[in-house]
Motif scaffolding. Structure first.
Motif, mmCIF file in Angstrom:
data_model
loop_
_atom_site.group_PDB
_atom_site.id
_atom_site.type_symbol
_atom_site.label_atom_id
_atom_site.label_comp_id
_atom_site.label_asym_id
_atom_site.label_seq_id
_atom_site.Cartn_x
_atom_site.Cartn_y
_atom_site.Cartn_z
ATOM 1 N N ALA A 47 0.830 -1.207 0.000
ATOM 2 C CA ALA A 47 0.000 0.000 0.000
ATOM 3 C C ALA A 47 0.867 1.261 0.000
ATOM 4 N N GLU A 51 0.817 3.925 -3.041
ATOM 5 C CA GLU A 51 0.448 5.315 -2.766
ATOM 6 C C GLU A 51 1.581 6.269 -3.190
ATOM 7 N N PRO A 92 -3.339 -1.309 5.923
ATOM 8 C CA PRO A 92 -3.233 -0.624 4.628
ATOM 9 C C PRO A 92 -4.055 0.676 4.577
#
Ligand SMILES: Cc1cc2nc3c(=O)[nH]c(=O)nc-3n(C[C@H](O)[C@H](O)[C@H](O)COP(=O)(O)O)c2cc1C
Ligand code: SF4
Ligand code: FES
Ligand code: FES
Lengths: 553, 150
Positions: A47, A51, A92
């Protein structure tokens, strides 16, 4: 990457690596150690990467996956530098918030440590109670290192001790430093590493071997795997330095076959070290040649014993040999072979870098340096802990461990796994020390420390441990093969409330004989937990005979 | 089973009787069990008597001589997991699967196994299915976990 030809080239490379890194650039270290991995830290790391990619943060922020940070209980763990901000139990969904705060130099308050009693917050690693009472000389680098990248190890000063040894010290000087440091083996016996090295060094055969014991078969011990998986180059550096001192041309890393990540990291570390010229011919232009092979166990406990391990490396079934044949003189293929535990090797680089005087300033009178402890059982804060030798158990149990789970009281502390022992809670002020703990009947062993709460059935504990060893005996010696099942039988009867009046006496007799005629420490010390039980918890055993099953609640 | 990988393992150790255990460990990893026919090939290639291959394969618990189910269910029986409730967890898993450790059901859905410490004691007791860890497991939660494996 061309092979490094000299110490100067390595130092130049290190300078380049450091110059290319901006210490002010935030780095998010996601733990991928065994416990965090079991809590799906991989999803957290993914994650973060997704991102960072989405927001095109490549230049502004780094995401790193690392080995065990230590505080396994609260995984998945994330540490953000600069500032060593610790986030616990990260999911996450928390990722965008952490990234946003990190870019602004802020902290996500809800994910930092909160004292379960007072609610007081601790943001930075050196404020978190679990970490604050530790001296993390060995495990402390883990959050700073991606174990797949040798450059990360170089960036924290890795292989500087090897440079120092090869370019400024003779093998004899290296040996002397380790002897002066009084480094004692971390694998169970506490045997002085320097004298063992010297025996192998002085053995007449030219071909000599050095070996890392990364088997870690002791139940509830997980610190060797945390070190080897999280910082494989540190152990390798120690091994190469040891080989130089001893005059060994070849090394073996022996470890578990059942940890895919461990295997991947060690394989990669060996390949990178070879690529950089830290393994192979003429290491850093010193004229010293050394190579290292990786070997795996076959899933049995006794293969961690020194002579059995060496048989296993030869490709033979891992059966111990009689002790009078010393492996340091006649080990693998009958060549002098020096075996040390993962943690023992991990201590070598800092002894060479900082000197024996520095090392002996840490620890207790006869046990120097720090010790890695796997803290688990009925403890609030389970994890990998590192403290100076001589630290009172109370610090480990309460200040670091946070005491007993579920508000219960402490009944016993168990050290050393199935060949160790249990001591009652009132001995909690005893210092962590090889000799002291052995005298109390709970030898440190490899360093697995278990808390047992008030509801723990001490007869059941002894039965459980005996059951484990009975299944692990290689069956070569009659007392080990026959004695243990008999003890197990009696203990099982006791736990089932079928104890007979003379059972305790028979157990004591069996404990005595089983120890006598056994070849290796498995048989010899198989009754040690039981002996500690008789020393401290005998009334509980007696009540099983007079009072039936004794099942609590 | 992927025959090609097994072949390449056997080839790697051809003519090296000293590497028998290594070869078997790698095949076990790859294939999850050791078919008799494969052990014969190992014996021929490494030039060791078949009896010796059998002896090693049956002695060490790492090796399995029977096929495994589609899903390998493992309950850690290491000491921390034991203290933190593994016996009750194992009892429940045995009841749910109808298996004792080491057994595989008739439909080849599950193989149940136990073993000591996996190094993630801090999240024990642990149930592991096909290598995926389910930490802090309770008997109730185990039922949900196993349901998700067909
Ligand atoms: C049954 C048995 C199992 C052992 N398992 C291990 C192990 O897993 N890891 C280890 O380092 N030492 C283990 N040892 C101790 C080794 O025999 C040896 O003493 C040790 O690796 C030496 O390293 P050190 O001097 O650095 O402590 C075991 C001993 C016995 C008797
Ligand atoms: S004491 Fe037990 S484990 Fe050790 S060699 Fe003898 S039978 Fe094997
Ligand atoms: S495994 Fe993540 S902190 Fe130990
Ligand atoms: S005891 Fe289960 S993982 Fe260590």
């Amino acid at each position: 990457m061309p092979r490094l030809q000299s110490a100067a080239e390595l130092e130049k490379l290190r300078a380049d690596i450091l110059a290319s890194r901006d210490p002010a650039k935030p780095c998010i270290a996601v733990c991928a150690g065994a416990a965090c991995d079991g809590l799906d830290s991989a999803a957290v790391a993914a994650a973060f990467l997704a991102e960072a990619d989405k927001q095109k943060l490549g230049g502004k922020l780094e995401v790193r996956t690392t080995g065990c940070h230590g505080y396994c209980e609260k995984g998945p763990n994330v540490v953000v530098t600069p500032g060593e901000i610790c986030y616990f139990e990260v999911q996450p969904k928390d990722v965008p918030e952490i990234i946003a705060a990190t870019l602004k130099g802020e902290v996500v308050e809800r994910l930092v440590y909160h004292d379960p009693g007072t609610g007081a917050k601790a943001v930075h690693m050196n404020e978190v109670p679990f970490y604050k009472h530790q001296t993390r000389l060995l495990i402390g680098d883990n959050p700073k290192i991606d174990p797949m990248r040798i450059d990360d190890y170089l960036a924290v000063g890795g292989y500087a001790a090897l440079v120092k040894a090869l370019s400024t010290m003779t093998p004899d000087q290296v040996l002397d430093e380790v002897k002066k440091a009084n480094l004692r083996g971390r694998g169970g016996g506490g045997f002085p590493a320097g004298s063992k090295w010297e025996t192998t060094k002085n053995a007449p055969e030219k071909t000599k071997y050095v070996i890392v014991n990364g088997h870690e078969g002791e139940s509830a011990a997980f610190m060797d795997r945390a070190m080897l998986t999280g910082n494989p180059h540190k152990i390798l550096e120690g091994l190469i330095i040891g080989a130089y001192a001893i005059g060994a041309q070849k090394g073996f890393m022996y470890t578990r076959h059942d940890m895919p990540l461990l295997e991947k990291h060690v394989r990669n570390a060996l390949a990178q070290a070879a690529e950089y010229g830290l393994l192979g011919k003429n290491i850093l232009g010193s004229g010293f040649d050394f190579e290292c092979e990786l070997h795996f166990d076959v899933g049995i406990f006794v293969s961690g014993e020194s002579s059995a391990l060496m048989r296993s490396i030869e490709g033979n079934p891992p059966e111990p040999r009689p002790k009078y044949i010393r492996t340091s003189v006649s080990g693998i293929w009958d060549k002098p072979s020096n075996l040390n535990n993962v943690e023992t090797w991990a201590n070598v680089p800092q002894i060479i870098s900082k000197g024996a005087d520095w090392f002996t300033s840490i620890g207790s009178e006869k046990s120097k340096g720090t010790k890695l402890i796997s803290l688990s059982g009925h403890v609030v804060n389970s994890g990998v802990v590192e403290v100076p030798m001589g630290t009172p158990l109370r610090t480990l149990v309460f200040d670091i461990g946070g005491g007993v789970r579920d508000g219960k009281t402490l009944k016993a502390i168990h050290f050393g796994g199935a060949m160790g022992g249990s001591i009652p809670a009132d001995l909690i002020d005893a210092p962590l020390d090889f000799d002291g703990m052995s005298k109390l009947g709970a030898p440190i062993g490899a360093g697995g420390l278990l808390l047992m709460d008030e509801d723990t059935d001490m007869v059941e504990v002894a039965r459980y441990l005996m059951d484990f060893l009975t299944k692990e005996s290689c069956g070569k010696c009659v007392p080990c093969r026959e004695g243990m099942p008999q003890m197990l039988h009696i203990l099982t009867n006791l736990t089932e409330g079928k104890g007979k009046p003379d059972d305790l006496e028979r157990l004591e007799d069996l404990a005595e004989v089983t120890g006598l005629g056994s070849l290796c420490a498995l048989g010899k010390t198989s009754a040690d937990p039981l002996k500690s039980m008789f020393r401290y918890f005998k009334p509980e055993y007696e009540s099983r005979i007079t009072g039936g099953s004794g099942d609590k609640k | 089973m992927c025959d090609k990988n097994i072949d390449s393992i056997i080839e790697k150790y051809r003519g090296q009787p000293g590497s028998l255990i290594h070869a078997l460990v790698e095949i076990q990893h790859e294939n999850h069990w050791l078919p008799r026919e494969v052990m014969h090939r190992v014996a021929d290639a490494l030039q060791v008597p078949f009896a010796q291959v059998m002896q090693i394969a049956s002695f060490y618990k790492t090796f399995s001589l029977t096929p495994k189910g589609r899903h390998e269910v493992h309950v850690c029986t290491g000491m921390t997991c034991h203290l933190r409730g593994a016996p009750k967890l194992l009892e429940k898993v045995e009841e749910l699967t109808g298996l004792k450790p080491g057994e595989t059901d008739a439909e080849s859905r599950f193989t149940l196994d136990t073993g000591a410490c996996l190094g993630s004691c801090s999240i024990g007791p642990e149930l592991i299915v096909d290598g995926k860890h389910y930490g802090r497991m309770t008997p109730d939660k185990a039922e949900d976990v196993l349901k998700s494996y067909e």
